[in-house]
Design a protein around this motif. Structure first.
Motif, PDB file in Angstrom:
ATOM      1  N   GLN A 174       0.831  -1.206   0.000  1.00 37.76           N
ATOM      2  CA  GLN A 174       0.000   0.000   0.000  1.00 37.76           C
ATOM      3  C   GLN A 174       0.865   1.256   0.000  1.00 37.76           C
ATOM      4  O   GLN A 174       0.352   2.367   0.097  1.00 37.76           O
ATOM      5  CB  GLN A 174      -0.906   0.002   1.245  1.00 37.76           C
ATOM      6  CG  GLN A 174      -1.830  -1.188   1.349  1.00 37.76           C
ATOM      7  CD  GLN A 174      -2.825  -1.240   0.198  1.00 37.76           C
ATOM      8  OE1 GLN A 174      -3.360  -0.211  -0.219  1.00 37.76           O
ATOM      9  NE2 GLN A 174      -3.063  -2.431  -0.322  1.00 37.76           N
ATOM     10  N   ILE A 175       2.190   1.079  -0.119  1.00 41.53           N
ATOM     11  CA  ILE A 175       3.132   2.194  -0.024  1.00 41.53           C
ATOM     12  C   ILE A 175       3.384   2.787  -1.409  1.00 41.53           C
ATOM     13  O   ILE A 175       3.733   2.064  -2.348  1.00 41.53           O
ATOM     14  CB  ILE A 175       4.458   1.719   0.609  1.00 41.53           C
ATOM     15  CG1 ILE A 175       4.183   1.145   2.001  1.00 41.53           C
ATOM     16  CG2 ILE A 175       5.458   2.861   0.684  1.00 41.53           C
ATOM     17  CD1 ILE A 175       5.361   0.436   2.616  1.00 41.53           C
ATOM     18  N   ALA A 176       3.236   4.092  -1.527  1.00 41.86           N
ATOM     19  CA  ALA A 176       3.347   4.773  -2.825  1.00 41.86           C
ATOM     20  C   ALA A 176       4.729   4.588  -3.444  1.00 41.86           C
ATOM     21  O   ALA A 176       4.850   4.370  -4.654  1.00 41.86           O
ATOM     22  CB  ALA A 176       3.026   6.253  -2.670  1.00 41.86           C
ATOM     23  N   ASP A 177       5.791   4.691  -2.640  1.00 38.53           N
ATOM     24  CA  ASP A 177       7.145   4.569  -3.167  1.00 38.53           C
ATOM     25  C   ASP A 177       7.393   3.207  -3.815  1.00 38.53           C
ATOM     26  O   ASP A 177       8.223   3.080  -4.715  1.00 38.53           O
ATOM     27  CB  ASP A 177       8.180   4.789  -2.051  1.00 38.53           C
ATOM     28  CG  ASP A 177       8.329   6.262  -1.696  1.00 38.53           C
ATOM     29  OD1 ASP A 177       7.932   7.105  -2.525  1.00 38.53           O
ATOM     30  OD2 ASP A 177       8.834   6.567  -0.601  1.00 38.53           O
ATOM     31  N   ILE A 178       6.692   2.193  -3.333  1.00 37.15           N
ATOM     32  CA  ILE A 178       6.839   0.852  -3.905  1.00 37.15           C
ATOM     33  C   ILE A 178       6.048   0.735  -5.199  1.00 37.15           C
ATOM     34  O   ILE A 178       6.513   0.169  -6.195  1.00 37.15           O
ATOM     35  CB  ILE A 178       6.369  -0.222  -2.900  1.00 37.15           C
ATOM     36  CG1 ILE A 178       7.146  -0.112  -1.586  1.00 37.15           C
ATOM     37  CG2 ILE A 178       6.516  -1.621  -3.500  1.00 37.15           C
ATOM     38  CD1 ILE A 178       8.626  -0.350  -1.707  1.00 37.15           C
ATOM     39  N   ASN A 179       4.859   1.287  -5.211  1.00 35.26           N
ATOM     40  CA  ASN A 179       3.956   1.121  -6.348  1.00 35.26           C
ATOM     41  C   ASN A 179       4.228   2.066  -7.508  1.00 35.26           C
ATOM     42  O   ASN A 179       3.639   1.920  -8.577  1.00 35.26           O
ATOM     43  CB  ASN A 179       2.503   1.294  -5.883  1.00 35.26           C
ATOM     44  CG  ASN A 179       2.085   0.208  -4.901  1.00 35.26           C
ATOM     45  OD1 ASN A 179       2.519  -0.940  -5.020  1.00 35.26           O
ATOM     46  ND2 ASN A 179       1.258   0.560  -3.927  1.00 35.26           N
ATOM     47  N   VAL A 180       5.129   3.037  -7.333  1.00 33.86           N
ATOM     48  CA  VAL A 180       5.383   3.990  -8.411  1.00 33.86           C
ATOM     49  C   VAL A 180       6.133   3.352  -9.576  1.00 33.86           C
ATOM     50  O   VAL A 180       6.062   3.814 -10.716  1.00 33.86           O
ATOM     51  CB  VAL A 180       6.151   5.218  -7.860  1.00 33.86           C
ATOM     52  CG1 VAL A 180       7.593   4.855  -7.522  1.00 33.86           C
ATOM     53  CG2 VAL A 180       6.091   6.380  -8.835  1.00 33.86           C
ATOM     54  N   HIS A 181       6.895   2.265  -9.315  1.00 37.17           N
ATOM     55  CA  HIS A 181       7.601   1.525 -10.370  1.00 37.17           C
ATOM     56  C   HIS A 181       8.491   2.439 -11.219  1.00 37.17           C
ATOM     57  O   HIS A 181       8.331   2.544 -12.428  1.00 37.17           O
ATOM     58  CB  HIS A 181       6.600   0.788 -11.283  1.00 37.17           C
ATOM     59  CG  HIS A 181       5.896  -0.334 -10.609  1.00 37.17           C
ATOM     60  ND1 HIS A 181       5.303  -1.370 -11.301  1.00 37.17           N
ATOM     61  CD2 HIS A 181       5.689  -0.614  -9.291  1.00 37.17           C
ATOM     62  CE1 HIS A 181       4.753  -2.221 -10.443  1.00 37.17           C
ATOM     63  NE2 HIS A 181       4.979  -1.774  -9.212  1.00 37.17           N
ATOM     64  N   ASP A 182       9.456   3.078 -10.547  1.00 36.74           N
ATOM     65  CA  ASP A 182      10.347   3.984 -11.279  1.00 36.74           C
ATOM     66  C   ASP A 182      11.813   3.530 -11.235  1.00 36.74           C
ATOM     67  O   ASP A 182      12.706   4.275 -11.620  1.00 36.74           O
ATOM     68  CB  ASP A 182      10.240   5.407 -10.730  1.00 36.74           C
ATOM     69  CG  ASP A 182      10.656   5.509  -9.257  1.00 36.74           C
ATOM     70  OD1 ASP A 182      11.008   4.464  -8.659  1.00 36.74           O
ATOM     71  OD2 ASP A 182      10.625   6.624  -8.710  1.00 36.74           O
ATOM     72  N   GLY A 183      12.065   2.318 -10.761  1.00 36.77           N
ATOM     73  CA  GLY A 183      13.411   1.756 -10.759  1.00 36.77           C
ATOM     74  C   GLY A 183      14.233   2.096  -9.533  1.00 36.77           C
ATOM     75  O   GLY A 183      15.272   1.472  -9.298  1.00 36.77           O
TER      76      GLY A 183
END
Length: 482
Positions: free
Chosen positions: A354-363
């Protein structure tokens, strides 16, 4: 029911990232917590320069994770990376009597000899077996083959001893137990590369803030690894040379930066705003960005061994924060002439959070997620009391970290970097084993010496004469009795 989760920490040039996650039975990972601390003032080029500040930041990371998890953390997994890491090829050869069967002990002896090589001011973090040469044939497993000559080909991963010691010292000063250290580029590769890419040959390029890491794979084997002390912060600093703060320069790079712009698409009349009063010509801005980026790509391609230039059937895989720059794949294609370019913006494992930093998928989270995936020991302790003094409380059994036995270098799995404490315990275990072997050898030698002395006495002239006298006397007594 006791809690179970794994904690991984990545020490980067711009931030330290701590992450906690739970592994599910189906192999997927649920990320439970993630915290970050700015590290730009005490970590440079991926290595620790200020031990005290780094230790304090690590303490903050663990404390914040514990508050989120409501559970104490007994130990953590740590990634080892940064400036000065490089690979060196080494060959260890042994001549054998004709038609000698290669045994596992012979292979271990080759590995030991390789690990015992002394590189001045360098620590061997890892040793990747390339192949074994058995007479004139190359084999991945030489055990059971008859030969008269065997060679072990190894790729030793080195780092300056000072950097390695500083990293260990930080966790020691922070009072944080290290479950295992892992070579971060190998953990990253295992999480973003497909088996086909590793087998067919590929170059993994991790574009970071201060460093760029290049890993070359072929036939599922790591063939080359190096950390280049150039990253996207170099581009930011070049933009800042236009007389602006680096914060503003970074914003301009994110907003206007492109890895490749066709000359025909450049508008000579277009200007980019620096602030309310100043502007910069778009062409000049493009030249600054592309000029530095071309230098980074040139250094990357230079690090790919020439014999693999035409063998990268899996192409080039780009990851890290730099893979988000516009047209980065096109820039790599133009310089390297490798058509197959893939942007790895997330790991191959199934991740839920549920964490945004994980779900952003930016490498940017790929490395720490790769470290998390490597964990196999529970890092959860007892319930966390935010109002209590954890350091004043005696540790309960649940808070006592599970420790592996002291492993020797040849027992260490690929990619695992032994901590300074593990090396110390392994050396003590090796010394204890050596002393025990020497004691047994002495006892055996003393027993053999006593046996030889006994035989010598039995076979001495006086003993033989004495036995003859006794025998003769017995015969005389026998005759008299008859």
């Amino acid at each position: 029911m006791p809690k179970e989760f794994i904690v991984a920490i990545e020490l980067g040039s711009s931030k330290i990232t701590g992450i906690a996650g739970k592994k599910n039975l189906d192999g997927s990972i649920q990320v439970l917590a993630c915290v970050k601390e700015d590290s730009s003032s005490f970590i440079r080029k991926g290595v620790v320069y200020n031990i005290d500040k780094t230790a304090q930041s690590l303490t903050n990371i663990v404390s914040r994770l514990q508050k989120q998890l409501k559970t104490t953390i007994t130990q953590v997994y740590v990634g080892v990376s940064g400036q000065s890491i490089r690979s060196v090829n080494n060959i260890v050869a042994r001549d054998l009597p004709n038609e000698t069967l290669v045994t596992q002990d012979m292979v271990i002896e080759l590995m030991d000899s390789n690990r015992n090589i002394n590189y001045p001011d360098q620590e061997i973090l890892d040793a990747a077996v390339q192949e074994y040469k058995v007479d004139a044939q190359y084999q991945l497993d030489p055990v059971g083959i008859q030969c008269s000559h065997v060679e072990g080909n190894f790729l030793n991963i080195l780092q300056r001893k000072t950097f390695y010691k500083n990293l260990n010292k930080c966790f020691e000063n922070a009072g944080i137990n290290v479950a295992e250290m892992y070579l971060a580029p190998r953990a990253l590769a295992d999480s973003v590369l497909t088996e086909t890419e590793r087998r067919s040959g590929c170059a993994l390029v991790d574009l970071g803030a201060d460093t760029t890491t290049v890993s070359v794979y072929s036939k599922n084997i790591l063939r080359h690894l190096v950390v280049i002390p150039l990253g996207f912060n170099n581009i930011v600093k070049d933009i800042a040379s236009l007389q602006m703060e680096e914060r503003v320069a970074e914003q301009m790079m994110i907003k206007y930066g492109s890895a490749f712009t066709d000359n025909n698409d450049i508008d000579n009349n277009l200007k980019y705003s620096i602030d309310q009063d100043r502007q910069v010509d778009s062409r000049k801005f493009i030249e600054i960005v592309e000029g530095r980026l071309e230098e980074i790509i040139a250094n990357v391609w230079c690090q790919v061994p020439e014999e693999y230039w035409d063998k990268l059937l899996g192409g080039i895989v780009i990851t890290g924060g730099g893979c988000n720059m516009k047209d980065i794949a096109k820039a790599f294609q133009n310089y390297t002439h490798v058509e197959k370019i893939r942007l790895a913006k997330f790991v191959t494992q199934t991740i839920s959070s549920q964490i945004a930093d994980i779900n952003v998928h930016d490498g940017r989270m790929n490395t720490v997620l790769g470290l998390l995936a490597k964990g196999d020991i529970n890092c959860a302790g007892s319930d966390f009391d935010p109002n209590g003094d954890l350091f004043a409380q005696p540790k309960t059994p649940a808070d006592t970290p599970e420790q592996r036995r002291a492993r020797q270098a040849t027992e260490t799995p690929a990619g695992v970097v032994r901590t300074a404490e593990e090396i110390r315990r392994a050396e003590e275990e090796a010394q204890r084993k050596k002393e025990e072997e020497e004691r047994l050898a002495r006892e055996k030698a003393e027993e053999e010496a006593r046996e030889q002395e006994r035989l010598r006495r039995e076979n001495s002239t006086w003993n033989k004469f004495g036995r003859w006298i006794k025998k003769a006397a017995a015969e005389i007594v026998g005759d008299e009795e008859e």
